[in-house]
Design a protein around this motif. Structure first.
Motif, PDB file in Angstrom:
ATOM      1  N   LYS A   1       5.054  -4.503  26.936  1.00 44.18           N
ATOM      2  CA  LYS A   1       6.496  -4.656  27.053  1.00 44.18           C
ATOM      3  C   LYS A   1       6.819  -6.149  27.059  1.00 44.18           C
ATOM      4  CE  LYS A   1       6.558  -4.553  32.132  1.00 44.18           C
ATOM      5  NZ  LYS A   1       7.098  -3.861  33.333  1.00 44.18           N
ATOM      6  N   LYS A   2       8.077  -6.488  27.214  1.00 47.86           N
ATOM      7  CA  LYS A   2       8.501  -7.886  27.248  1.00 47.86           C
ATOM      8  C   LYS A   2       8.306  -8.422  28.668  1.00 47.86           C
ATOM      9  CE  LYS A   2      10.557 -11.563  25.440  1.00 47.86           C
ATOM     10  NZ  LYS A   2      11.980 -11.500  25.059  1.00 47.86           N
ATOM     11  N   TYR A   3       7.284  -9.263  28.843  1.00 42.57           N
ATOM     12  CA  TYR A   3       7.018  -9.885  30.135  1.00 42.57           C
ATOM     13  C   TYR A   3       7.597 -11.298  30.199  1.00 42.57           C
ATOM     14  CZ  TYR A   3       3.508  -6.207  30.884  1.00 42.57           C
ATOM     15  OH  TYR A   3       2.868  -5.008  31.045  1.00 42.57           O
ATOM     16  N   GLY A   4       7.527 -12.007  29.061  1.00 49.34           N
ATOM     17  CA  GLY A   4       7.943 -13.409  29.019  1.00 49.34           C
ATOM     18  C   GLY A   4       6.831 -14.240  28.412  1.00 49.34           C
TER      19      GLY A   4
ATOM     20  N   VAL B   1       2.969 -14.961  28.476  1.00 53.81           N
ATOM     21  CA  VAL B   1       1.733 -14.302  28.895  1.00 53.81           C
ATOM     22  C   VAL B   1       0.545 -15.154  28.463  1.00 53.81           C
ATOM     23  CG1 VAL B   1       0.333 -12.218  28.779  1.00 53.81           C
ATOM     24  CG2 VAL B   1       2.825 -12.051  28.604  1.00 53.81           C
TER      25      VAL B   1
ATOM     26  N   LEU C   1       1.324  -7.808  22.394  1.00 52.84           N
ATOM     27  CA  LEU C   1       2.281  -8.523  23.243  1.00 52.84           C
ATOM     28  C   LEU C   1       3.136  -9.495  22.427  1.00 52.84           C
ATOM     29  CD1 LEU C   1      -0.069  -9.166  26.278  1.00 52.84           C
ATOM     30  CD2 LEU C   1       2.008  -7.768  26.315  1.00 52.84           C
TER      31      LEU C   1
ATOM     32  N   ASP D   1       4.514 -15.781  33.307  1.00 52.40           N
ATOM     33  CA  ASP D   1       4.962 -14.501  33.852  1.00 52.40           C
ATOM     34  C   ASP D   1       3.837 -13.498  34.050  1.00 52.40           C
ATOM     35  OD1 ASP D   1       7.972 -14.925  33.815  1.00 52.40           O
ATOM     36  OD2 ASP D   1       7.431 -15.425  31.751  1.00 52.40           O
ATOM     37  N   LEU D   2       2.710 -13.701  33.360  1.00 51.43           N
ATOM     38  CA  LEU D   2       1.590 -12.771  33.490  1.00 51.43           C
ATOM     39  C   LEU D   2       0.325 -13.448  32.975  1.00 51.43           C
ATOM     40  CD1 LEU D   2       0.588  -9.825  34.095  1.00 51.43           C
ATOM     41  CD2 LEU D   2       1.067  -9.314  31.684  1.00 51.43           C
TER      42      LEU D   2
ATOM     43  N   SER E   1      -1.367 -10.692  37.685  1.00 51.69           N
ATOM     44  CA  SER E   1      -2.519 -10.751  36.787  1.00 51.69           C
ATOM     45  C   SER E   1      -3.031  -9.350  36.488  1.00 51.69           C
ATOM     46  CB  SER E   1      -3.642 -11.600  37.389  1.00 51.69           C
ATOM     47  OG  SER E   1      -4.143 -11.004  38.577  1.00 51.69           O
TER      48      SER E   1
ATOM     49  N   GLU F   1       0.121  -1.586  29.420  1.00 46.93           N
ATOM     50  CA  GLU F   1       1.552  -1.371  29.230  1.00 46.93           C
ATOM     51  C   GLU F   1       2.115  -2.557  28.448  1.00 46.93           C
ATOM     52  OE1 GLU F   1       5.694  -0.529  31.731  1.00 46.93           O
ATOM     53  OE2 GLU F   1       3.857  -1.093  32.801  1.00 46.93           O
TER      54      GLU F   1
ATOM     55  N   ASN G   1       6.836 -11.366  23.362  1.00 45.05           N
ATOM     56  CA  ASN G   1       6.364 -12.304  24.373  1.00 45.05           C
ATOM     57  C   ASN G   1       5.865 -13.603  23.742  1.00 45.05           C
ATOM     58  OD1 ASN G   1       6.190 -10.599  27.029  1.00 45.05           O
ATOM     59  ND2 ASN G   1       5.356  -9.281  25.418  1.00 45.05           N
TER      60      ASN G   1
END
Length: 277
Positions: A96-99, A101, A120, A181-182, A206, A94, A125
């Motif tokens: 998307k905007k996580y921050g 990564v 990403l 963030d991930l 994770s 997926e 990100n």
């Protein structure tokens, strides 16, 4: 038939193949893989889609010699054709905007994180990549991953390139210096497990991309089953991307050892044929 347009050696027993496969290239997404069969009597093996170009109708796969079919694929040359390539398969990442990564790739896990990093980054990100290997000679796709990242780190077991030590050493330093963030990890099972454990300790979500034994790639054979949050899942259709903290890595490691004897016998047969014995 699928023509090999370009073959590039990336390191010892590791090659990248650019293959004409326009229908797959049109639908590929980060996290997808393909199942290949070299000829009508060959076995089926899964390989990650490392890159693709819909405008050219091409895909790129990276193959490291592990067993019979990967050995035979690495013997093929430009102009030759692969009988069957099924894909794209699996449930993609997926995007998307996580921050911020962090993507961790060990060995031939790097081809799997490459398209994830690029997607990403394009989604806005901050992408930090960590590449790890036993030595400098085994680090692959450095320039490609660097172009898909804002920041990249290298580790080698022997200190021949980058920081001496493990990918988790660098991940620990990043965790101490900034908010993450991930964490996404792809590579050997011990590396993925250690990365997930470290992320969990600091309450960072994770994701891992798993590589269990597969045959058909459509969920019919059941060979790729893995334990996720105590439930049986099929990596070929439910994955191969899963939340890292949900994976039963002990069971995964055991399943990867199931057919070692048969794999050894198959390789011995290939070598005997090539020696004319």
């Amino acid at each position: 038939m699928f023509a090999i347009l370009k073959k590039q050696n990336l390191g010892p027993n590791v090659n990248a193949f650019q293959i004409k496969a326009p229908q797959i290239a049109q639908k590929a997404q980060p996290g997808h893989f393909v199942v290949i069969r070299l000829n009508a009597t060959g076995e089926r093996i899964p390989l990650t889609l490392a890159d693709w170009d819909p405008s050219l109708g091409t895909i790129m796969i990276v193959c490291q010699t592990f067993g019979k079919t990967s050995f035979l694929l690495n013997q093929m040359e430009e102009g030759e054709e692969i009988a069957d390539i099924l894909g794209p398969l699996g449930t993609p990442l997926e995007v998307k905007k996580y921050g911020t990564v962090v993507l961790v790739g060990g060995g031939v896990g790097v081809p799997s994180i490459l398209p994830k990093a690029k997607a990403l980054k394009a989604a806005g990100n901050k992408v930090i990549s960590i590449m790890g290997a036993r030595n400098k000679e085994l680090l692959i796709l450095e320039e490609e991953l660097a172009s898909g990242s804002h920041e990249i780190h290298f580790t080698t077991d022997d200190g021949s390139y980058g920081q001496r030590g493990l990918v988790t050493d660098v991940l620990g330093e990043l965790i101490a210096s900034q908010k993450l963030d991930l964490v996404i990890s792809v590579g050997p099972v011990p590396m993925m497990r250690a990365t997930v454990d470290l992320a969990r300790k600091h309450k960072i979500p994770s994701i891992v991309s798993l590589n269990p034994i597969m045959v058909d790639g459509t969920g019919m054979c059941g060979c790729c089953r893995v334990r996720i949050d105590g439930e049986t899942k099929f990596a070929c259709v439910d994955g191969p991307v899963f939340p890292g903290e949900s994976v039963d890595f002990a069971e995964l490691a055991n399943r990867l050892r199931y057919y070692k004897e048969e794999e050894t016998q198959a390789m011995e047969g290939v070598h005997k044929c090539q020696c004319g014995k």
